[in-house]
Design a protein around this motif. Structure first.
Motif, PDB file in Angstrom:
ATOM      1  N   TYR B 252       0.849  -1.195   0.000  1.00 20.01           N
ATOM      2  CA  TYR B 252       0.000   0.000   0.000  1.00 20.01           C
ATOM      3  C   TYR B 252       0.878   1.236   0.000  1.00 20.01           C
ATOM      4  CZ  TYR B 252      -3.963   3.019   1.247  1.00 20.01           C
ATOM      5  OH  TYR B 252      -4.933   3.977   1.256  1.00 20.01           O
ATOM      6  N   ARG B 253       0.323   2.333  -0.493  1.00 22.68           N
ATOM      7  CA  ARG B 253       1.158   3.537  -0.657  1.00 22.68           C
ATOM      8  C   ARG B 253       1.531   4.208   0.653  1.00 22.68           C
ATOM      9  NH1 ARG B 253      -3.136   7.235  -0.637  1.00 22.68           N
ATOM     10  NH2 ARG B 253      -5.071   6.197  -1.208  1.00 22.68           N
ATOM     11  N   GLU B 254       0.931   3.787   1.764  1.00 19.48           N
ATOM     12  CA  GLU B 254       1.318   4.293   3.078  1.00 19.48           C
ATOM     13  C   GLU B 254       1.416   3.096   4.011  1.00 19.48           C
ATOM     14  OE1 GLU B 254      -0.844   8.148   4.505  1.00 19.48           O
ATOM     15  OE2 GLU B 254      -2.111   7.179   3.008  1.00 19.48           O
ATOM     16  N   PRO B 255       2.295   3.159   5.044  1.00 22.54           N
ATOM     17  CA  PRO B 255       2.338   2.017   5.970  1.00 22.54           C
ATOM     18  C   PRO B 255       1.060   1.922   6.809  1.00 22.54           C
ATOM     19  CG  PRO B 255       3.949   3.710   6.580  1.00 22.54           C
ATOM     20  CD  PRO B 255       3.296   4.181   5.327  1.00 22.54           C
ATOM     21  N   VAL B 256       0.562   0.695   6.972  1.00 22.19           N
ATOM     22  CA  VAL B 256      -0.656   0.465   7.758  1.00 22.19           C
ATOM     23  C   VAL B 256      -0.265  -0.351   8.977  1.00 22.19           C
ATOM     24  CG1 VAL B 256      -2.938  -0.604   7.724  1.00 22.19           C
ATOM     25  CG2 VAL B 256      -2.037   0.467   5.653  1.00 22.19           C
ATOM     26  N   SER B 257      -0.615   0.115  10.184  1.00 20.52           N
ATOM     27  CA  SER B 257      -0.137  -0.590  11.379  1.00 20.52           C
ATOM     28  C   SER B 257      -1.078  -1.712  11.829  1.00 20.52           C
ATOM     29  CB  SER B 257       0.105   0.393  12.523  1.00 20.52           C
ATOM     30  OG  SER B 257      -1.083   0.611  13.244  1.00 20.52           O
ATOM     31  N   ILE B 258      -2.342  -1.646  11.450  1.00 23.32           N
ATOM     32  CA  ILE B 258      -3.256  -2.727  11.841  1.00 23.32           C
ATOM     33  C   ILE B 258      -2.994  -3.931  10.943  1.00 23.32           C
ATOM     34  CG2 ILE B 258      -5.689  -3.421  11.879  1.00 23.32           C
ATOM     35  CD1 ILE B 258      -6.320  -0.671  12.908  1.00 23.32           C
ATOM     36  N   GLU B 259      -2.676  -5.083  11.567  1.00 24.87           N
ATOM     37  CA  GLU B 259      -2.269  -6.229  10.763  1.00 24.87           C
ATOM     38  C   GLU B 259      -3.443  -6.966  10.159  1.00 24.87           C
ATOM     39  OE1 GLU B 259       0.034  -8.481  13.543  1.00 24.87           O
ATOM     40  OE2 GLU B 259       1.229  -6.694  13.984  1.00 24.87           O
ATOM     41  N   LYS B 260      -4.517  -7.044  10.933  1.00 25.31           N
ATOM     42  CA  LYS B 260      -5.663  -7.838  10.471  1.00 25.31           C
ATOM     43  C   LYS B 260      -6.960  -7.134  10.790  1.00 25.31           C
ATOM     44  CE  LYS B 260      -4.752 -12.353   9.424  1.00 25.31           C
ATOM     45  NZ  LYS B 260      -4.411 -13.683   9.715  1.00 25.31           N
TER      46      LYS B 260
END
Lengths: 319, 550
Positions: B252-260
């Motif tokens: 994704y174009r930005e980091p996402v901290s929620i894994e699931k």
């Protein structure tokens, strides 16, 4: 015996075809239009009418009902029950993945119901007109008269919300789904379905055992010096359970109706939930598939009831 | 009981049934055990609820398919908003915000050429580059009814859309990829509103679906299990009727901290209960449940203004509703402020037109005034003896209550109203054969692209050709909306829409009731969640990169 089974199977096939005609016509003739329900009027752009017309043609709904039935039957004979309008997947696959959860719920409930019903029925019959007997009667009547959805809601309130012991909905915790987790989820809906089912069974066990205990052979056994436990469990109970086998088989389709409600309340992903949502969405192929599944279940249960009855009670012969 | 016809009792023999009895019991036991075992298949993943990095969210209905080609369906859209990305989204004030696009669309002065630049270096979840060709592929599929697309109407203004729809062309002439990051759209008529109309559609991968025949593309198995996507999350599985499982998209174009993320379709009662037990982290709640969730420990409640609405369609193909005074009288007769205060507990806004925010008409509008309602009805020569039926699909508490309140308030103004609860499809067929009188319904969003009001007010948009259920017609309004679409200057467009809003307000195509606020409740372990006033099913408004779980 073999001849009997073959003959019964042939009759069942005929009954099955008649049922399919009935279900197919009822579903199609009922008011409602699956295609119209696919589009939210608010989202209609120009061309909405054309989309509806094209979709109706694609699904074959613009053809006469006799032609539709003919096409359906031709496919069904080859094991193809069509595609779900809503999920775009084969009906057999949609139904197939729902059978497991429903069987799990019903199977577990049936086992618990039988164990409880036999224990309670025996206790009530042996100690007739005692506190135990009256207690069993009250429990049985409650089970028959309180609607399952109410029990479900009360169960969720007490055991999930207040006590926090059991999960409130679903068949698994998302991401877990191990056997223990499934069992944990099964307890509440399973016990409620078992409770509802055990009610009538208890009455049958009690009634049957009371009859048998008054029979001549019981007196003979007692005269020969058999102890009360042996008389009840080895002689009378065995005979009194014969009618119960038939009752259980006849009760299975009834149980499915109870399971439909329980599945709704507990978001249990079984056949019942599928049926309710398909009816709401006019998903014809799935509704017909489900109804036929139930019809087959009833026919099989009836046949099995007869065969079991003959197997258990040698006085019965099948022709 | 034909079942027993083949059965006969033989008298006198009953003592030797033991083997048969055991066999039967064993068979029954085996069937039950098999059933139980068959259902006990286990899931390989072993994470439970409450884990850091695992978010459980309420899904208000079961999703059907994850296809942008399918007719819009709220829960489907909600799932898609996690897994697909679009060129544009919208912010809290309903302005277009770039997502896959790098900046606002460039609209030529004649409003017939629109150029969209994509962000550089975009990737699909499988690591393949996402380029302008994917956009061309997606828009061509959407514009082509042969794919089963229910969205082709949105592309009517695009050059070549008609040829594609009629089967005279295989490609959509007006949408081209100039280079890897530039999409050019040309239209056959001025259409400045086009980016707002089509910009939030999910883009689908050409490298996965490009070889699939157009016919029936929308029903392709890909859309039941979209393995390649461009959103903040990737689709893992949909356990039928249990949950949709999503995982963070590493590309994704930005980091996402929620894994699931688990999206769980349950009833609203169960969702509220699970919020209390911690089985659910994020729930959209009905105003009637507000007091319950506010009393919960460890739960935060936030609200936002929303363009979602409840309104009543008035069947203007009936002569008695053609006089605008009758429609205005009804608005004056209904205490809409009272409905918001009492039925929604104050969580809502009274509105007077389909246009929102800055565009909404200024001034008092239609205040609660039963006396004025009476006199307007008298002026219009209303026949009080002839009853009016108010139909709606029951099941939503605020609507159910509103219907009875409205019945008594219209009665007080001299209108005899009968309530009729109907099924969805019965309501829809009454739209189609124009047999309803008044129909209470909810939905919609005309905020991001005001020109879409034409689809519910336009003279040529009568249901089912368009969404004009009321069969309202005002040519001046149509003209203004068309003119606004031909103007590329945003300020000038705004002025035209404001004018259109006033004409719409005066003409009362619908009885606008209120816009309920969107209410969200979440466990405090979730942070960075911003409530959005957009309807939940709208793509492109979540800011997933900010969401954190502790």
């Amino acid at each position: 015996m073999a001849l009997y089974v073959v003959r019964r199977l042939l009759v069942n096939v005929l009954v099955f075809v008649l049922i399919s005609v009935g279900i197919f016509s009822l579903v199609r003739l009922a008011p409602g239009d699956p295609v119209r329900m696919m589009v939210n009027p608010e989202q209609m752009q120009s061309g909405g009418a054309a989309f509806i017309e094209a979709k109706r043609h694609e699904l074959g709904l613009d053809r006469p009902i006799v032609v539709q039935y003919g096409n359906w039957l031709a496919d069904a004979v080859r094991g193809d029950l069509g595609y779900s309008y809503v999920g775009h997947r084969p009906v057999s696959a949609v139904l197939g993945e729902r059978v497991g959860p429903t069987l799990q719920l019903m199977g577990a409930a049936l086992v618990v119901a039988l164990v409880v019903a036999i224990a309670l029925g025996v206790a009530a019959a042996v100690r007739r007109n005692s506190a135990v007997d009256y207690g069993a009667t009250v429990i049985g009547l409650t089970a028959v008269s309180v609607p399952p959805f109410f029990l479900g809601i009360v169960g969720i309130y007490v055991f999930s919300l207040k006590l926090g012991w059991l999960p409130s909905a679903g068949m698994t915790t998302p991401g877990d789904g191990g056997p223990l987790d499934q069992l944990h989820h099964l307890i509440l809906p399973g016990l409620i379905l078992a409770f509802v089912t055990a009610g009538p069974f208890t009455r049958y066990v009690r009634g049957g055992l009371v009859d048998e205990l008054g029979a001549d052979y019981v007196r003979t056994a007692e005269a020969k010096g058999a102890g009360p436990v042996r008389v009840v469990l080895r002689h009378a109970l065995r005979n009194s359970l014969i009618p119960l086998i038939t009752v259980v088989m006849y009760q299975i389709p009834q149980m499915l109706a109870g399971a439909v409600v329980i599945e709704q309340v507990f978001a249990w992903p079984g056949m019942g939930q599928l049926a309710v949502s398909s009816i709401g969405q006019h998903d014809y192929p799935v509704i017909v598939g489900f109804a036929l599944y139930v019809a087959v279940l009833v026919l099989i249960c009836n046949l099995v009831a007869d065969l079991l009855y003959a197997a258990v009670d040698p006085r019965v012969s099948l022709r | 009981m034909t079942i027993r016809s083949g059965m006969r009792r033989r008298a006198g023999r009953y003592s030797r049934g033991r083997i048969g009895g055991r066999g039967a019991a064993a068979a029954l036991g085996a069937v039950l055990a098999a059933g139980t075992l068959a259902a006990c298949s286990s899931d390989p993943t072993q994470e439970g609820a409450g884990d850091a990095g695992v978010l459980n969210m309420y899904l208000y209905q079961k999703p059907k398919t994850f296809s942008p080609l399918a007719p819009n369906n709220g829960p489907d859209q909600l799932v898609m908003s996690f897994i697909f990305d679009s060129l544009y989204g919208a912010d809290g004030s309903y302005e277009l915000t770039p997502r896959l696009a790098e900046a606002a669309p460039e609209v030529s002065d004649d409003a017939k050429t629109i150029t969209v630049k994509l962000r550089p270096g975009l990737k699909w979840s499988d690591g393949k580059p996402l380029t302008a060709k994917d956009v061309v592929f997606t828009y061509t599929a959407l514009a082509d009814p042969e794919t089963g697309s229910a969205q082709s109407g949105k592309f009517a203004a695009v050059e070549g859309a008609k040829e594609l729809a009629d089967g005279e062309a295989d490609t959509l002439e007006g949408v081209t990829a100039v280079d890897d990051t530039t999409v050019k759209i040309t239209t056959s008529r001025p259409a400045a509103g086009l980016p707002g109309l089509i910009g939030n559609t999910p883009i689908i991968p050409e490298h996965v679906l490009g070889q699939v025949p157009e016919e029936g593309l929308g029903d392709n198995a890909f859309f039941t299990k979209p393995t390649v996507s461009s959103g903040a999350f990737t689709f893992v599985q949909y356990k039928t009727d249990q949950y949709v499982e999503l995982a963070a998209n590493p590309n994704y174009r930005e980091p996402v901290s929620i894994e699931k993320v688990y999206l769980k379709p349950v009833t609203s009662d169960v969702a509220t209960a699970q919020l209390g037990t911690g089985e659910m982290d994020l729930v959209q709640v009905a105003p009637t449940d507000l007091p319950t969730v506010e009393a919960m420990d460890g739960v935060e409640v936030v609200t936002a203004k929303s363009p979602g609405f409840n309104r009543i369609a008035i069947n203007q193909s009936q002569d008695r509703f053609k006089d605008v005074k009758v429609r205005q009288a009804m608005l004056h007769a209904i205490d809409r402020k009272g409905l918001v205060d009492k039925v929604l507990g104050g969580a809502g806004t009274v509105v007077d037109s389909s246009f929102y925010g800055e565009l909404a008409p200024a001034g008092e509008g239609y205040p609660y005034d039963p006396a004025k309602a009476k006199s307007l009805l008298a002026e219009a020569g209303w026949d009080a003896s002839e009853p009016v039926t108010l139909s709606w699909v029951p099941g939503q508490r605020d609507r159910d209550t509103a219907a009875t309140v409205i019945q008594s308030q219209l009665a007080a103004a001299g209108m005899k109203v009968e309530l009729e609860q109907v099924q969805v499809d019965a309501l829809l067929s009454s739209y189609e054969d124009r047999s309803f009188d008044l129909a209470l319904f909810g939905g919609g969003n005309y905020a991001t692209e005001p020109s879409t009001v034409a689809t519910i007010d336009g003279c040529d948009a009568g249901y089912p050709d368009g969404g004009n259920i009321s069969h309202f017609c005002d040519e001046e309004l149509d003209g203004l909306l068309e003119r606004a679409d031909g103007v590329s200057d945003p300020a000038e467009r705004k002025a035209l829409f404001k004018q259109a809003a006033e004409i719409e307000q005066a003409g009362v195509p619908y009885l606008w009731l209120y816009n309920p606020d969107t209410i969200w409740a979440y466990r405090t372990r979730l942070s960075g969640f911003e409530p959005s006033g957009m309807p939940t099913n709208e793509l492109g408004f979540w800011d997933f990169a900010n969401w954190k779980l502790s």
